[in-house]
Motif scaffolding. Sequence first.
Motif, PDB file in Angstrom:
ATOM      1  N   CYS A 169      -5.898   4.709   9.117  1.00 40.03           N
ATOM      2  CA  CYS A 169      -6.625   4.975   7.878  1.00 40.03           C
ATOM      3  C   CYS A 169      -7.934   4.189   7.880  1.00 40.03           C
ATOM      4  O   CYS A 169      -8.114   3.260   8.657  1.00 40.03           O
TER       5      CYS A 169
ATOM      6  N   THR B 221      -4.612  -1.454   7.782  1.00 43.03           N
ATOM      7  CA  THR B 221      -4.753  -0.094   8.296  1.00 43.03           C
ATOM      8  C   THR B 221      -4.154   0.016   9.688  1.00 43.03           C
ATOM      9  O   THR B 221      -3.985  -0.990  10.387  1.00 43.03           O
TER      10      THR B 221
ATOM     11  N   GLY C 293      -6.673   6.179   3.404  1.00 36.39           N
ATOM     12  CA  GLY C 293      -6.075   7.234   4.213  1.00 36.39           C
ATOM     13  C   GLY C 293      -6.500   8.562   3.616  1.00 36.39           C
ATOM     14  O   GLY C 293      -7.166   8.608   2.575  1.00 36.39           O
TER      15      GLY C 293
ATOM     16  N   LYS D  10      -4.878  10.773   1.965  1.00 35.79           N
ATOM     17  CA  LYS D  10      -4.354  11.000   0.617  1.00 35.79           C
ATOM     18  C   LYS D  10      -5.137  10.202  -0.422  1.00 35.79           C
ATOM     19  O   LYS D  10      -5.531  10.723  -1.474  1.00 35.79           O
TER      20      LYS D  10
ATOM     21  N   GLN E  47       0.818  -1.212   0.000  1.00 35.03           N
ATOM     22  CA  GLN E  47       0.000   0.000   0.000  1.00 35.03           C
ATOM     23  C   GLN E  47       0.854   1.265   0.000  1.00 35.03           C
ATOM     24  O   GLN E  47       1.847   1.360   0.727  1.00 35.03           O
TER      25      GLN E  47
ATOM     26  N   ASP F 243      -3.863   0.466  -3.603  1.00 32.49           N
ATOM     27  CA  ASP F 243      -4.549   0.623  -2.320  1.00 32.49           C
ATOM     28  C   ASP F 243      -5.983   0.118  -2.324  1.00 32.49           C
ATOM     29  O   ASP F 243      -6.720   0.370  -1.370  1.00 32.49           O
TER      30      ASP F 243
ATOM     31  N   HIS G  54      -0.753   4.672  -0.356  1.00 38.81           N
ATOM     32  CA  HIS G  54      -1.623   5.854  -0.202  1.00 38.81           C
ATOM     33  C   HIS G  54      -1.993   6.462  -1.556  1.00 38.81           C
ATOM     34  O   HIS G  54      -1.995   7.677  -1.736  1.00 38.81           O
TER      35      HIS G  54
END
Length: 261
Positions: free
Chosen positions: A116, A113, A135, A137, A75, A98, A77
């Motif tokens: 997030c 997570t 999250g 972003k 991941q 993601d 973001h």
Amino acid sequence: MVEPAPFQSVEVHRAGLLEGLPHGFLGRRGGVSLGEVSGLNVGLGSGDDPQAIAENRRRAVGAVLPGGRLASLYQVHSPDCVVVGADPWSDAERPHADALVTDRPGVVLGVLTADCAPVLLADREAGVVGAAHAGWKGAIAGVTDRTIAAMVALGAEPSRIVAAVGPCIAAVSYEVDDGFRARFLSEAARNEAFFAEGRAGHWQFDLEAYVAARLRAAGIAGVECLGLDTYAQVERFYSFRRATHRQEASYGRQFSLIAAG
């Protein structure tokens, strides 16, 4: 040597909108990791004992769909979403993305997570499911929109898709500065609704409400929020921000999992 244990020891939070589907939002209870990441830490990049992580991942999948084939991600973001076929990649081959979607029975989609927002989605009639790591972003970049679009490409219909937002950092625990808020207001003035005034020059951001609003704006059938604060519930969830505030050397990650069946 890590000894196998029954899957029943894993705490699983489930969503009413996803009832009947193999799914679960997991926390830290029921795992074998020790120290600062004690519990069900499934983060491959956490610096934890690899054997403990492997056992925790086995337990996590077994608690949702025994015998399921796990697909997880590296991941970053991003808003990127990938489609998973019948034979998921290995942990070493995880794509940088993601979100994931699949229409293949037996495949368990997993997102990690530690504050997030995890989002699990399903169109039961089409047999299509999705999972997204949102999250701030990825959320503002449209990771949930990309996930829904990828589900539609597999035959889902937005009017049939339901989604649940799992444990994440709550507004009361999520202090941000003026610059952070400005990013969201530049995207849309209505985003002001997700910020409450805090101390001078700071705001409390409601990530869960923002993600839920993005999902509703996409026109799906329903959205459920579990309302569980990762930062505040130390014994139940991992939290990046809490670990940072405590100056801990590392932090654990929890799984959110879903399968078509």
